[in-house]
Design a protein around this motif. Structure first.
Motif, PDB file in Angstrom:
ATOM      1  N   ASP A  44       0.858  -1.176   0.000  1.00  0.00           N
ATOM      2  CA  ASP A  44       0.000   0.000   0.000  1.00  0.00           C
ATOM      3  C   ASP A  44       0.898   1.230   0.000  1.00  0.00           C
ATOM      4  OD1 ASP A  44      -2.216  -1.630   0.134  1.00  0.00           O
ATOM      5  OD2 ASP A  44      -2.357  -1.531   2.318  1.00  0.00           O
ATOM      6  N   LEU A  45       0.582   2.197  -0.862  1.00  0.00           N
ATOM      7  CA  LEU A  45       1.405   3.395  -0.984  1.00  0.00           C
ATOM      8  C   LEU A  45       0.565   4.647  -0.804  1.00  0.00           C
ATOM      9  CD1 LEU A  45       3.540   2.454  -4.126  1.00  0.00           C
ATOM     10  CD2 LEU A  45       4.171   2.234  -1.719  1.00  0.00           C
ATOM     11  N   CYS A  46       1.179   5.695  -0.246  1.00  0.00           N
ATOM     12  CA  CYS A  46       0.528   6.992  -0.111  1.00  0.00           C
ATOM     13  C   CYS A  46       0.556   7.698  -1.472  1.00  0.00           C
ATOM     14  CB  CYS A  46       1.230   7.836   0.954  1.00  0.00           C
ATOM     15  SG  CYS A  46       2.923   8.292   0.520  1.00  0.00           S
ATOM     16  N   ALA A  47      -0.077   8.848  -1.567  1.00  0.00           N
ATOM     17  CA  ALA A  47      -0.149   9.581  -2.835  1.00  0.00           C
ATOM     18  C   ALA A  47       1.241   9.968  -3.337  1.00  0.00           C
ATOM     19  CB  ALA A  47      -1.024  10.815  -2.678  1.00  0.00           C
ATOM     20  N   HIS A  49       4.272   8.622  -2.671  1.00  0.00           N
ATOM     21  CA  HIS A  49       5.078   7.484  -3.105  1.00  0.00           C
ATOM     22  C   HIS A  49       4.501   6.810  -4.358  1.00  0.00           C
ATOM     23  CE1 HIS A  49       6.883   7.532   1.077  1.00  0.00           C
ATOM     24  NE2 HIS A  49       7.895   7.693   0.245  1.00  0.00           N
ATOM     25  N   SER A  50       3.191   6.839  -4.529  1.00  0.00           N
ATOM     26  CA  SER A  50       2.611   6.242  -5.739  1.00  0.00           C
ATOM     27  C   SER A  50       2.916   7.084  -6.973  1.00  0.00           C
ATOM     28  CB  SER A  50       1.108   6.033  -5.577  1.00  0.00           C
ATOM     29  OG  SER A  50       0.446   7.258  -5.428  1.00  0.00           O
ATOM     30  N   GLU A  51       3.004   8.406  -6.815  1.00  0.00           N
ATOM     31  CA  GLU A  51       3.344   9.274  -7.948  1.00  0.00           C
ATOM     32  C   GLU A  51       4.811   9.134  -8.343  1.00  0.00           C
ATOM     33  OE1 GLU A  51       2.250  13.234  -6.908  1.00  0.00           O
ATOM     34  OE2 GLU A  51       0.124  12.735  -6.776  1.00  0.00           O
ATOM     35  N   ARG A  52       5.684   8.917  -7.379  1.00  0.00           N
ATOM     36  CA  ARG A  52       7.128   8.842  -7.645  1.00  0.00           C
ATOM     37  C   ARG A  52       7.612   7.425  -7.928  1.00  0.00           C
ATOM     38  NH1 ARG A  52      10.223  11.814  -2.939  1.00  0.00           N
ATOM     39  NH2 ARG A  52       9.797   9.760  -2.120  1.00  0.00           N
ATOM     40  N   LEU A  53       6.716   6.471  -8.027  1.00  0.00           N
ATOM     41  CA  LEU A  53       7.093   5.076  -8.214  1.00  0.00           C
ATOM     42  C   LEU A  53       7.854   4.869  -9.516  1.00  0.00           C
ATOM     43  CD1 LEU A  53       6.732   2.051  -7.328  1.00  0.00           C
ATOM     44  CD2 LEU A  53       4.802   2.055  -8.898  1.00  0.00           C
ATOM     45  N   THR A  54       8.966   4.172  -9.424  1.00  0.00           N
ATOM     46  CA  THR A  54       9.709   3.735 -10.612  1.00  0.00           C
ATOM     47  C   THR A  54       9.939   2.239 -10.488  1.00  0.00           C
ATOM     48  OG1 THR A  54      11.842   4.181  -9.569  1.00  0.00           O
ATOM     49  CG2 THR A  54      10.886   5.959 -10.888  1.00  0.00           C
ATOM     50  N   ALA A  55      10.131   1.599 -11.635  1.00  0.00           N
ATOM     51  CA  ALA A  55      10.347   0.145 -11.648  1.00  0.00           C
ATOM     52  C   ALA A  55      11.808  -0.130 -11.987  1.00  0.00           C
ATOM     53  CB  ALA A  55       9.433  -0.500 -12.675  1.00  0.00           C
ATOM     54  N   PRO A  56      12.273  -1.318 -11.655  1.00  0.00           N
ATOM     55  CA  PRO A  56      13.648  -1.680 -12.013  1.00  0.00           C
ATOM     56  C   PRO A  56      13.850  -1.663 -13.536  1.00  0.00           C
ATOM     57  CG  PRO A  56      12.710  -3.261 -10.462  1.00  0.00           C
ATOM     58  CD  PRO A  56      11.602  -2.346 -10.882  1.00  0.00           C
ATOM     59  N   ARG A  57      15.073  -1.542 -13.958  1.00  0.00           N
ATOM     60  CA  ARG A  57      15.398  -1.523 -15.380  1.00  0.00           C
ATOM     61  C   ARG A  57      14.867  -2.784 -16.050  1.00  0.00           C
ATOM     62  NH1 ARG A  57      21.243   0.245 -16.963  1.00  0.00           N
ATOM     63  NH2 ARG A  57      20.601   1.422 -15.160  1.00  0.00           N
ATOM     64  N   GLY A  58      14.195  -2.588 -17.197  1.00  0.00           N
ATOM     65  CA  GLY A  58      13.624  -3.709 -17.929  1.00  0.00           C
ATOM     66  C   GLY A  58      12.204  -4.050 -17.501  1.00  0.00           C
ATOM     67  N   TRP A  59      11.706  -3.406 -16.451  1.00  0.00           N
ATOM     68  CA  TRP A  59      10.342  -3.636 -15.982  1.00  0.00           C
ATOM     69  C   TRP A  59       9.435  -2.530 -16.513  1.00  0.00           C
ATOM     70  CZ3 TRP A  59       8.395  -6.737 -11.590  1.00  0.00           C
ATOM     71  CH2 TRP A  59       9.257  -7.789 -11.275  1.00  0.00           C
ATOM     72  N   GLU A  60       8.148  -2.834 -16.568  1.00  0.00           N
ATOM     73  CA  GLU A  60       7.142  -1.869 -17.017  1.00  0.00           C
ATOM     74  C   GLU A  60       6.234  -1.544 -15.837  1.00  0.00           C
ATOM     75  OE1 GLU A  60       3.514  -1.564 -20.261  1.00  0.00           O
ATOM     76  OE2 GLU A  60       4.711  -3.379 -20.126  1.00  0.00           O
ATOM     77  N   VAL A  61       5.824  -0.271 -15.727  1.00  0.00           N
ATOM     78  CA  VAL A  61       4.864   0.142 -14.699  1.00  0.00           C
ATOM     79  C   VAL A  61       3.519   0.354 -15.374  1.00  0.00           C
ATOM     80  CG1 VAL A  61       4.245   1.892 -12.995  1.00  0.00           C
ATOM     81  CG2 VAL A  61       6.631   1.251 -13.291  1.00  0.00           C
ATOM     82  N   VAL A  62       2.499  -0.329 -14.885  1.00  0.00           N
ATOM     83  CA  VAL A  62       1.136  -0.152 -15.387  1.00  0.00           C
ATOM     84  C   VAL A  62       0.360   0.562 -14.297  1.00  0.00           C
ATOM     85  CG1 VAL A  62      -0.964  -1.334 -16.143  1.00  0.00           C
ATOM     86  CG2 VAL A  62       1.279  -2.236 -16.787  1.00  0.00           C
ATOM     87  N   ARG A  63      -0.181   1.727 -14.643  1.00  0.00           N
ATOM     88  CA  ARG A  63      -0.977   2.513 -13.689  1.00  0.00           C
ATOM     89  C   ARG A  63      -2.436   2.408 -14.077  1.00  0.00           C
ATOM     90  NH1 ARG A  63       2.393   6.001 -10.693  1.00  0.00           N
ATOM     91  NH2 ARG A  63       4.510   6.021 -11.504  1.00  0.00           N
ATOM     92  N   LEU A  64      -3.220   1.800 -13.208  1.00  0.00           N
ATOM     93  CA  LEU A  64      -4.657   1.649 -13.444  1.00  0.00           C
ATOM     94  C   LEU A  64      -5.372   2.857 -12.868  1.00  0.00           C
ATOM     95  CD1 LEU A  64      -5.039  -2.088 -12.425  1.00  0.00           C
ATOM     96  CD2 LEU A  64      -4.718  -1.143 -14.708  1.00  0.00           C
TER      97      LEU A  64
END
Length: 123
Positions: A44-47, A49-64
């Motif tokens: 669970d993330l606050c607003a 931390h959810s806005e600043r989220l990054t994924a490791p290299r080679g990963w994709e972030v999907v924002r629903l």
């Protein structure tokens, strides 16, 4: 125990607004609305931390998108609002254009747009 779920990040005590789940098989991080129940494999993330989220290299972030969250106004929404305000500012012009005669107010001295100058009750 507090009924409000908190951010999973270390030393962050803000309330959680989103849930992060990893799909390791697809190298994907999925960030969506706050889950109904706290799951051991989700974060669970606050607003912030959810806005600043990054994924490791080679990963994709999907924002629903959260369908229950209020949508931000678009340019079309703001333009429609401005047009509605302009239209409301001149209701007498529409009535006069439609052939309806407006009854003269004995207290009204002058008119400018949607503003009226009224005679003093002493006169």
């Amino acid at each position: 125990m507090s009924p409000v779920r908190r951010c999973s990040r270390t030393a962050c005590g803000r309330p959680a607004v989103a849930t992060l789940t990893y799909v390791y098989a697809d190298s994907t991080a999925v960030l969506g609305p706050l889950a109904t129940y706290a799951e051991p494999h989700c974060y669970d993330l606050c607003a912030e931390h959810s806005e600043r989220l990054t994924a490791p290299r080679g990963w994709e972030v999907v924002r629903l998108l959260d369908a229950s969250a209020p949508a931000r106004p678009s340019g079309d929404d703001l333009e429609a609002l401005a047009n509605a305000v302009r239209e409301a500012a001149r209701p007498q012009e529409r009535a006069a254009g439609a052939g309806g005669a407006r009854a003269a107010d004995p207290m009204e001295v002058a008119r400018r747009g949607h503003l009226r100058v009224l005679r003093s009750p002493d006169n």
